[in-house]
Design a protein around this motif. Structure first.
Motif, PDB file in Angstrom:
ATOM      1  N   UNK A 117       0.827  -1.206   0.000  1.00 18.26           N
ATOM      2  CA  UNK A 117       0.000   0.000   0.000  1.00 18.26           C
ATOM      3  C   UNK A 117       0.865   1.262   0.000  1.00 18.26           C
ATOM      4  N   UNK A 118       2.066   1.150   0.534  1.00 19.54           N
ATOM      5  CA  UNK A 118       2.950   2.311   0.596  1.00 19.54           C
ATOM      6  C   UNK A 118       4.216   2.034  -0.203  1.00 19.54           C
ATOM      7  N   UNK A 119       4.644   3.062  -0.933  1.00 17.78           N
ATOM      8  CA  UNK A 119       5.863   2.971  -1.706  1.00 17.78           C
ATOM      9  C   UNK A 119       6.971   3.799  -1.083  1.00 17.78           C
ATOM     10  N   UNK A 120       7.703   4.497  -1.919  1.00 22.16           N
ATOM     11  CA  UNK A 120       8.829   5.294  -1.436  1.00 22.16           C
ATOM     12  C   UNK A 120       8.332   6.543  -0.717  1.00 22.16           C
ATOM     13  N   UNK A 121       8.851   6.764   0.478  1.00 26.21           N
ATOM     14  CA  UNK A 121       8.442   7.907   1.290  1.00 26.21           C
ATOM     15  C   UNK A 121       9.214   9.159   0.886  1.00 26.21           C
ATOM     16  N   UNK A 122       8.536  10.278   1.012  1.00 33.14           N
ATOM     17  CA  UNK A 122       9.137  11.567   0.701  1.00 33.14           C
ATOM     18  C   UNK A 122       9.554  12.277   1.986  1.00 33.14           C
ATOM     19  N   UNK A 123      10.260  13.344   1.820  1.00 32.79           N
ATOM     20  CA  UNK A 123      10.695  14.122   2.984  1.00 32.79           C
ATOM     21  C   UNK A 123       9.537  14.940   3.524  1.00 32.79           C
ATOM     22  N   UNK A 124       9.324  14.837   4.822  1.00 29.47           N
ATOM     23  CA  UNK A 124       8.232  15.561   5.457  1.00 29.47           C
ATOM     24  C   UNK A 124       8.576  17.016   5.711  1.00 29.47           C
ATOM     25  N   UNK A 125       7.610  17.780   6.162  1.00 33.96           N
ATOM     26  CA  UNK A 125       7.846  19.207   6.445  1.00 33.96           C
ATOM     27  C   UNK A 125       8.761  19.391   7.656  1.00 33.96           C
ATOM     28  N   UNK A 232      -0.302  14.042   4.017  1.00 36.58           N
ATOM     29  CA  UNK A 232       0.507  13.101   4.790  1.00 36.58           C
ATOM     30  C   UNK A 232       0.603  11.754   4.076  1.00 36.58           C
ATOM     31  N   UNK A 233      -0.499  11.294   3.491  1.00 34.33           N
ATOM     32  CA  UNK A 233      -0.479  10.021   2.762  1.00 34.33           C
ATOM     33  C   UNK A 233       0.470  10.072   1.572  1.00 34.33           C
ATOM     34  N   UNK A 234       0.476  11.205   0.887  1.00 36.99           N
ATOM     35  CA  UNK A 234       1.383  11.343  -0.257  1.00 36.99           C
ATOM     36  C   UNK A 234       2.837  11.307   0.197  1.00 36.99           C
ATOM     37  N   UNK A 235       3.133  11.939   1.320  1.00 37.90           N
ATOM     38  CA  UNK A 235       4.493  11.903   1.851  1.00 37.90           C
ATOM     39  C   UNK A 235       4.849  10.490   2.298  1.00 37.90           C
ATOM     40  N   UNK A 236       3.862   9.765   2.819  1.00 38.75           N
ATOM     41  CA  UNK A 236       4.092   8.382   3.233  1.00 38.75           C
ATOM     42  C   UNK A 236       4.317   7.443   2.046  1.00 38.75           C
ATOM     43  N   UNK A 237       3.997   7.922   0.840  1.00 42.09           N
ATOM     44  CA  UNK A 237       4.160   7.079  -0.347  1.00 42.09           C
ATOM     45  C   UNK A 237       2.961   6.198  -0.628  1.00 42.09           C
ATOM     46  N   UNK A 238       1.757   6.676  -0.295  1.00 40.02           N
ATOM     47  CA  UNK A 238       0.547   5.887  -0.532  1.00 40.02           C
ATOM     48  C   UNK A 238       0.363   5.638  -2.023  1.00 40.02           C
ATOM     49  N   UNK A 259      13.523   3.314   2.593  1.00 44.47           N
ATOM     50  CA  UNK A 259      12.571   4.395   2.351  1.00 44.47           C
ATOM     51  C   UNK A 259      11.224   3.881   1.869  1.00 44.47           C
ATOM     52  N   UNK A 260      11.069   2.572   1.766  1.00 44.54           N
ATOM     53  CA  UNK A 260       9.838   1.991   1.262  1.00 44.54           C
ATOM     54  C   UNK A 260       9.026   1.397   2.406  1.00 44.54           C
ATOM     55  N   UNK A 261       7.759   1.237   2.126  1.00 43.42           N
ATOM     56  CA  UNK A 261       6.902   0.541   3.080  1.00 43.42           C
ATOM     57  C   UNK A 261       6.153   1.483   4.007  1.00 43.42           C
ATOM     58  N   UNK A 262       5.385   0.919   4.917  1.00 41.12           N
ATOM     59  CA  UNK A 262       4.566   1.737   5.824  1.00 41.12           C
ATOM     60  C   UNK A 262       5.430   2.653   6.679  1.00 41.12           C
ATOM     61  N   UNK A 263       5.028   3.901   6.841  1.00 42.47           N
ATOM     62  CA  UNK A 263       5.787   4.824   7.687  1.00 42.47           C
ATOM     63  C   UNK A 263       5.548   4.532   9.166  1.00 42.47           C
ATOM     64  N   UNK A 264       6.452   5.007   9.993  1.00 44.41           N
ATOM     65  CA  UNK A 264       6.290   4.823  11.426  1.00 44.41           C
ATOM     66  C   UNK A 264       5.098   5.579  11.971  1.00 44.41           C
ATOM     67  N   UNK A 265       4.715   6.661  11.303  1.00 48.51           N
ATOM     68  CA  UNK A 265       3.652   7.530  11.824  1.00 48.51           C
ATOM     69  C   UNK A 265       2.258   7.074  11.435  1.00 48.51           C
ATOM     70  N   UNK A 266       2.126   5.949  10.727  1.00 47.80           N
ATOM     71  CA  UNK A 266       0.805   5.546  10.251  1.00 47.80           C
ATOM     72  C   UNK A 266      -0.126   5.192  11.418  1.00 47.80           C
ATOM     73  N   UNK A 267       0.409   4.721  12.525  1.00 51.99           N
ATOM     74  CA  UNK A 267      -0.424   4.409  13.684  1.00 51.99           C
ATOM     75  C   UNK A 267      -1.088   5.684  14.214  1.00 51.99           C
TER      76      UNK A 267
END
Length: 474
Positions: A117-125, A232-238, A259-267
């Motif tokens: 469900x999640x791909x490569x994560x981007x840099x957050x703000x 946030x979902x886009x940054x997570x790589x949804x 950098x791939x996969x579910x982010x730590x902040x998804x919870x």
């Protein structure tokens, strides 16, 4: 008798005994008779030993012959000339055995559900907020008499607020003021969704769940909207923003794996969304269409195997989202949600996983499960048949005995139709649909034998037999 013997004569060629020729005739005759008797007895004994020796040598010859045959066989088996042919025969035998075992154990080739469900994560703000230094909450605390005890430095204001957040004093200050400034709200929101520190994520999500709860009315000067959650979902790589992305697979994860996969902040994201769904009567955060999209995202998260540990909070969030809609909104929203899910979910075992995830026992959950099952079934036939009756007729016409019949797809069809009919009470006045359903089940349970070694043959037959019992048809 020996006194009367004067000389000796040979009784036979082999005897060295001599007798007296002048002895009485009777004595000579008796001697002759004894000699003959003894000679006969010796001959009998000699003949008996010969037979025994003959038998012994015969048995020995047989043993030697058998041993020679065995030695010849071993020599032939281990000979270099026949080694290649022997290995080839053995390899061919092993291949045939493996082929037969593969046919018998075809059920072991079970397809596993799972979708990245999640791909490569981007840099957050950036998490640095300079406006925190000028927030009224911090200024009021600095002007308080307590500041002389803690000796707060204005340059360390954010660090001090973090300590207040972690020990719960920030929430107490908000309760005392009955309001949350925009600077505090944006700072805590960004920490919740983008911080790499688990302790900060946990504290901020608890902070937001508390200020959104109806325990005490608090004025929140800035509320995150749907666009913030979508960002946030886009940054997570949804990856499932559009139906075209539903075909992605894990083969694309070949570089920068960290950098791939579910982010730590998804919870924290899931918990915050659940809290927002529960306060519709207090805060206007989501529109109906936005709530529909968020519910689709939440249900799709069940497909990521890396999020199995979050199944409980995902389930609770899904129930909160379902209860968000009013009764008037639900019928239309349920249909749109089901169509959106069906377009994003592959038509394989993942569709079964989706149905299992919508496991609520309330009426709305059952309704959603039925609609999702029908919409996925609809997409399996490329949206050509608009009526469920036509879909069932096409399935009944399939020859399940044909070796080219895809029994895995048939198994998926059975599960989809089962959930569609089981939770759709609007079909009770359409007996033709249930008649076709019974025919399909009889075809699958009777035409597929127990000796059928095709993959999923036993699963289809067992599933159909079980469902056929529930229909009340023999």
């Amino acid at each position: 008798m020996t006194e009367k013997i004067r000389g000796s004569f040979p009784a036979s060629k082999d005897s060295g005994i001599d007798y007296d020729w002048d002895i009485a005739g009777e004595v000579r005759e008796m001697e002759k008779i004894d000699v003959r008797a003894n000679s006969k007895t010796s001959r009998k004994k000699v003949i008996g030993l010969d037979d025994l020796l003959s038998d012994y040598y015969k048995e020995k010859d047989k043993l030697n012959e058998r041993e020679a045959k065995r030695a010849k066989t071993r020599k032939s088996y281990y000979s270099d000339e026949d080694e290649d042919s022997t290995v080839a025969k053995l390899s061919d035998c092993v291949d045939k055995c493996q082929e037969k075992i593969g046919l018998v154990s075809g059920e072991d080739e079970i397809y596993l559900w799972g979708l990245p469900v999640f791909g490569k994560q981007k840099t957050g703000p950036s998490l640095i907020h300079f406006e925190l230094e000028n927030c009224s909450l911090l200024q009021s605390f600095m002007s308080n008499e307590l500041n002389s005890l803690v000796d707060l430095n204005i340059d360390k204001g954010e660090v001090f607020l973090e300590s207040l957040l972690l020990n719960g004093w920030l929430l107490n200050l908000v309760y005392s003021c009955s309001s949350v400034e925009k600077s505090i709200a944006t700072w805590t929101f960004n920490l919740m969704l983008y911080s790499s520190k688990e302790v900060l994520r946990t504290s901020t999500v608890d902070f937001w769940c508390e200020i959104l709860s109806p325990k005490k009315e608090i004025k929140i000067n800035w509320l995150p909207k749907y666009s913030e959650l979508q960002r946030a979902l886009l940054i997570y790589g949804y990856l499932l923003d559009s139906p075209s992305n539903s075909s992605c697979n894990t083969e694309m994860f070949h570089e920068d794996f960290d950098c791939w996969g579910p982010p730590q902040n998804i919870r924290a994201w899931i918990k915050y969304v659940a809290a927002c769904f529960q306060v519709r009567n207090t805060y206007s955060i989501f529109s109906t269409s936005e709530a529909e999209e968020l519910l689709v995202v939440i249900i799709c998260l069940f497909l990521d195997r890396q999020l199995l540990g979050l199944s409980v909070i995902l389930y609770e969030c899904m129930l909160s989202a379902i209860s968000f809609f009013t009764d008037c909104e639900w019928n239309w929203s349920c249909q749109r949600i089901a169509k959106s899910i069906a377009c994003r979910v592959p038509r394989d075992v993942n569709s079964i996983r989706i149905l299992e995830s919508i496991s609520g026992v309330d009426a709305r959950s059952k309704h959603l499960r039925s609609m999702v099952a029908f919409q996925i079934l609809h997409t399996c036939f490329d949206n050509q048949d608009t009526e469920g009756e036509e879909i069932l007729r096409r399935l009944v016409s399939i020859n399940v005995k044909d070796k080219n019949c895809d029994l895995f797809k048939m198994y998926v069809y059975l599960v989809l139709i089962e959930n569609w009919l089981l939770y759709n009470y609007m079909l009770e006045d359409k007996p033709v649909i249930f008649e076709l359903w019974s025919v399909l089940l009889r075809n699958c349970s009777c035409q597929i034998t127990s000796t059928d070694l095709r993959s999923y043959a036993s699963k289809v037959r067992s599933k159909a037999s079980y469902l056929l019992q529930g229909t009340g048809n023999k």
